[in-house]
Scaffold this active site. Structure first.
Site, PDB file in Angstrom:
ATOM      1  N   SER A 129     -24.570 -30.593   3.107  1.00 41.07           N
ATOM      2  CA  SER A 129     -25.145 -31.732   2.977  1.00 41.07           C
ATOM      3  C   SER A 129     -24.392 -32.883   3.300  1.00 41.07           C
ATOM      4  O   SER A 129     -22.943 -32.677   3.114  1.00 41.07           O
ATOM      5  CB  SER A 129     -25.627 -31.794   1.662  1.00 41.07           C
ATOM      6  OG  SER A 129     -26.139 -33.368   1.267  1.00 41.07           O
ATOM      7  N   TYR A 154     -24.357 -31.463  -8.205  1.00 35.69           N
ATOM      8  CA  TYR A 154     -25.007 -30.891  -6.949  1.00 35.69           C
ATOM      9  C   TYR A 154     -23.995 -31.135  -5.913  1.00 35.69           C
ATOM     10  O   TYR A 154     -23.952 -30.134  -5.108  1.00 35.69           O
ATOM     11  CB  TYR A 154     -26.309 -31.932  -6.907  1.00 35.69           C
ATOM     12  CG  TYR A 154     -26.648 -31.752  -5.294  1.00 35.69           C
ATOM     13  CD1 TYR A 154     -27.196 -30.624  -4.951  1.00 35.69           C
ATOM     14  CD2 TYR A 154     -26.441 -32.848  -4.670  1.00 35.69           C
ATOM     15  CE1 TYR A 154     -27.948 -30.578  -3.636  1.00 35.69           C
ATOM     16  CE2 TYR A 154     -26.795 -32.756  -3.159  1.00 35.69           C
ATOM     17  CZ  TYR A 154     -27.310 -31.428  -2.564  1.00 35.69           C
ATOM     18  OH  TYR A 154     -27.978 -31.764  -1.463  1.00 35.69           O
ATOM     19  N   LYS A 158     -22.307 -28.067  -3.539  1.00 35.96           N
ATOM     20  CA  LYS A 158     -22.139 -28.045  -1.879  1.00 35.96           C
ATOM     21  C   LYS A 158     -20.822 -27.641  -1.460  1.00 35.96           C
ATOM     22  O   LYS A 158     -20.440 -27.161  -0.550  1.00 35.96           O
ATOM     23  CB  LYS A 158     -22.645 -29.189  -1.419  1.00 35.96           C
ATOM     24  CG  LYS A 158     -24.180 -29.372  -1.543  1.00 35.96           C
ATOM     25  CD  LYS A 158     -24.988 -28.144  -0.773  1.00 35.96           C
ATOM     26  CE  LYS A 158     -26.564 -28.193  -0.956  1.00 35.96           C
ATOM     27  NZ  LYS A 158     -26.940 -27.033  -0.583  1.00 35.96           N
TER      28      LYS A 158
HETATM   29  C1  UD1 Z   1     -30.620 -37.588  -1.650  1.00 38.63           C
HETATM   30  C2  UD1 Z   1     -29.400 -37.242  -2.693  1.00 38.63           C
HETATM   31  C3  UD1 Z   1     -28.437 -36.489  -1.891  1.00 38.63           C
HETATM   32  C4  UD1 Z   1     -29.131 -35.151  -1.431  1.00 38.63           C
HETATM   33  C5  UD1 Z   1     -30.390 -35.394  -0.627  1.00 38.63           C
HETATM   34  C6  UD1 Z   1     -31.456 -34.204  -0.782  1.00 38.63           C
HETATM   35  C7  UD1 Z   1     -28.850 -38.944  -4.378  1.00 38.63           C
HETATM   36  C8  UD1 Z   1     -28.078 -40.207  -4.544  1.00 38.63           C
HETATM   37  N1  UD1 Z   1     -28.686 -38.523  -3.248  1.00 38.63           N
HETATM   38  O1  UD1 Z   1     -30.006 -38.207  -0.841  1.00 38.63           O
HETATM   39  O2  UD1 Z   1     -27.143 -36.160  -2.635  1.00 38.63           O
HETATM   40  O3  UD1 Z   1     -28.528 -34.295  -0.560  1.00 38.63           O
HETATM   41  O4  UD1 Z   1     -31.215 -36.453  -1.641  1.00 38.63           O
HETATM   42  O5  UD1 Z   1     -32.468 -34.473   0.031  1.00 38.63           O
HETATM   43  O6  UD1 Z   1     -29.750 -38.620  -5.066  1.00 38.63           O
HETATM   44  N2  UD1 Z   1     -35.018 -45.037  -2.240  1.00 38.63           N
HETATM   45  C9  UD1 Z   1     -35.683 -45.942  -2.659  1.00 38.63           C
HETATM   46  N3  UD1 Z   1     -36.882 -45.683  -3.398  1.00 38.63           N
HETATM   47  C10 UD1 Z   1     -37.193 -44.278  -3.764  1.00 38.63           C
HETATM   48  C11 UD1 Z   1     -36.519 -43.361  -3.248  1.00 38.63           C
HETATM   49  C12 UD1 Z   1     -35.276 -43.729  -2.784  1.00 38.63           C
HETATM   50  O7  UD1 Z   1     -35.364 -47.242  -2.573  1.00 38.63           O
HETATM   51  O8  UD1 Z   1     -38.140 -44.333  -4.433  1.00 38.63           O
HETATM   52  C13 UD1 Z   1     -33.891 -45.253  -1.429  1.00 38.63           C
HETATM   53  C14 UD1 Z   1     -32.546 -44.733  -2.048  1.00 38.63           C
HETATM   54  O9  UD1 Z   1     -32.016 -45.684  -2.936  1.00 38.63           O
HETATM   55  C15 UD1 Z   1     -31.573 -44.602  -0.854  1.00 38.63           C
HETATM   56  C16 UD1 Z   1     -32.806 -44.051   0.280  1.00 38.63           C
HETATM   57  O10 UD1 Z   1     -33.892 -44.538  -0.291  1.00 38.63           O
HETATM   58  O11 UD1 Z   1     -31.082 -45.744  -0.414  1.00 38.63           O
HETATM   59  C17 UD1 Z   1     -32.611 -42.795   0.561  1.00 38.63           C
HETATM   60  O12 UD1 Z   1     -33.106 -42.083  -0.693  1.00 38.63           O
HETATM   61  P1  UD1 Z   1     -33.287 -40.447  -1.022  1.00 38.63           P
HETATM   62  O13 UD1 Z   1     -34.385 -40.142  -0.203  1.00 38.63           O
HETATM   63  O14 UD1 Z   1     -33.274 -40.130  -2.260  1.00 38.63           O
HETATM   64  O15 UD1 Z   1     -31.889 -39.859  -0.151  1.00 38.63           O
HETATM   65  P2  UD1 Z   1     -30.303 -39.919  -0.541  1.00 38.63           P
HETATM   66  O16 UD1 Z   1     -30.092 -40.792  -1.553  1.00 38.63           O
HETATM   67  O17 UD1 Z   1     -29.916 -40.324   0.831  1.00 38.63           O
END
Ligand code: UD1
Length: 343
Positions: A129, A154, A158
């Site tokens: 990842s 997590y 990895k």
């Molecule tokens: C997340 C994990 C990452 C993991 C991956 C697996 C965290 C901090 N990171 O990645 O380690 O490998 O999932 O798929 O958990 N967001 C919103 N609203 C939401 C959900 C997300 O605004 O309801 C934003 C988050 O703040 C972020 C972006 O969308 O900026 C992407 O979030 P997400 O889909 O959870 O992915 P990652 O954080 O990149």
């Protein structure tokens, strides 16, 4: 079973990435064996793989942490290659349940590697990842960008797992490994027969969006719009799940053909493009003709501001690159959610 085909073991093949990879491998002419303990996944995905490909894919309900049970799978099937997806993936949960995370993620891979080395099954692809880079000082990240110390269990699993594969290839030169560092996988198969199926309330962005559009969730929270980015929201390298699946085929092809330049290789699997959370939300609305109920909330702890990759190494050496557009990926994500909800 077709004896002429090369077989690939897929540990965690009933999950989101594993099921799409099973389809891509079968379409590329491989035979696959799916192993999964179904703790975070469902047999519906295996059924989806069967329906898409028309192949009665063998499925074994086995927990890879159970070495004896996994050894029986080695007895029964002559695969030379394996892909390890069988891991937990939630950052927040890993902080609450570190022991479970270390146990599950590391033990399952350790068992697989031990059995592969013992039995001369020599090609392994490991699901890594972008999380291993942490908050990178430079963007885009390349495979040369140093890994940062993990900030959660997590991410640490990895890193440990990457090191485990790398060290094993040094000590056992016949054994070869590739870590694929995924950026942010999203979307679903265009048939809408397989896709992302989070258990409970989604923590990732796209499942939350599709569930909000479907009326399962009331309102999407955008975590922070005061980041130092053009629109203030975080930036990710969102990659279509079908593109991501095809990267595994390219990596397996390379190992089987012996084209690898060293015993252990690492590739970023990404589009090379950064997209903000807000851009993604707006693209989803526009492409699918739906209005999303969303509001901006405070930042989510542990989020990286911006993350995208240089994916040229995978293009150069694996002959792979992402080809799907964000628009088609978000249409597929919505088609999948609608099918699941019967909309
Ligand atoms: C997340 C994990 C990452 C993991 C991956 C697996 C965290 C901090 N990171 O990645 O380690 O490998 O999932 O798929 O958990 N967001 C919103 N609203 C939401 C959900 C997300 O605004 O309801 C934003 C988050 O703040 C972020 C972006 O969308 O900026 C992407 O979030 P997400 O889909 O959870 O992915 P990652 O954080 O990149």
């Amino acid at each position: 079973m077709d004896k002429g085909k090369e077989q690939v073991l897929i540990c965690g093949g009933a999950g989101y990435i594993g099921s799409h990879t099973a389809v891509a491998l079968i379409e590329a002419g491989y035979e696959v064996v799916i192993v999964d303990n179904l703790s975070r996944s469902s047999l519906d995905m295996v059924e989806g793989v069967r329906r898409i490909t028309g192949v009665e894919v063998p499925f074994e309900r086995v927990d890879c942490c159970d070495k004896d049970a996994l050894a029986e799978v080695f007895e029964r099937y002559p695969f030379r290659s394996a892909i390890h997806f069988a891991a937990y993936k939630s950052v927040g949960e890993s902080i609450e349940k570190p022991i479970e995370y270390y146990h599950n993620n590391v033990t399952s891979l350790l068992n697989l590697v031990e059995l592969m080395v013992e039995r001369g099954r020599n090609n392994l692809i490991f699901s890594s990842s972008a999380t291993v880079y942490g908050e990178s000082d430079t963007l885009p990240v390349t495979e040369e960008t140093p890994r940062k110390e993990a900030t959660n269990p997590y991410g640490h699993t990895k890193q440990i797992c990457e090191d485990l594969v790398s060290d094993a290839t040094v000590a056992h030169p016949q054994f070869r490994g590739v870590s694929l560092r995924y950026f942010k996988p999203i979307g679903a198969h265009p048939s809408a027969l397989i896709g992302e199926m989070p258990i409970g309330v989604p923590t990732n962005l796209v499942p939350y969006i599709t569930q909000t559009a479907a009326g399962v969730r009331e309102c999407l929270s955008i975590f922070g719009n005061d980041y130092p980015t053009p629109d203030g929201t975080c930036i990710r390298d969102f990659i279509d799940i079908n593109d991501l699946a095809e990267a595994h085929v390219a990596a397996i092809d390379r190992l089987i053909a012996g084209r690898n330049r060293s015993g252990y290789e690492v590739y970023n699997i990404a589009t090379g493009r950064g997209t903000s959370v807000l851009q993604l939300v707006e693209t989803f609305e526009r492409e699918n003709g739906v209005r999303l109920n969303y509001r901006v909330e405070k930042r989510r702890e542990g989020d990286v501001v911006a993350m995208w990759a240089d994916a040229t190494l995978a293009h150069k050496e694996l002959g792979w690159k992402a080809t799907r557009t964000l628009e088609e990926t978000l249409r597929a994500a919505w088609a999948w959610e609608k099918r699941v909800r019967g909309i």
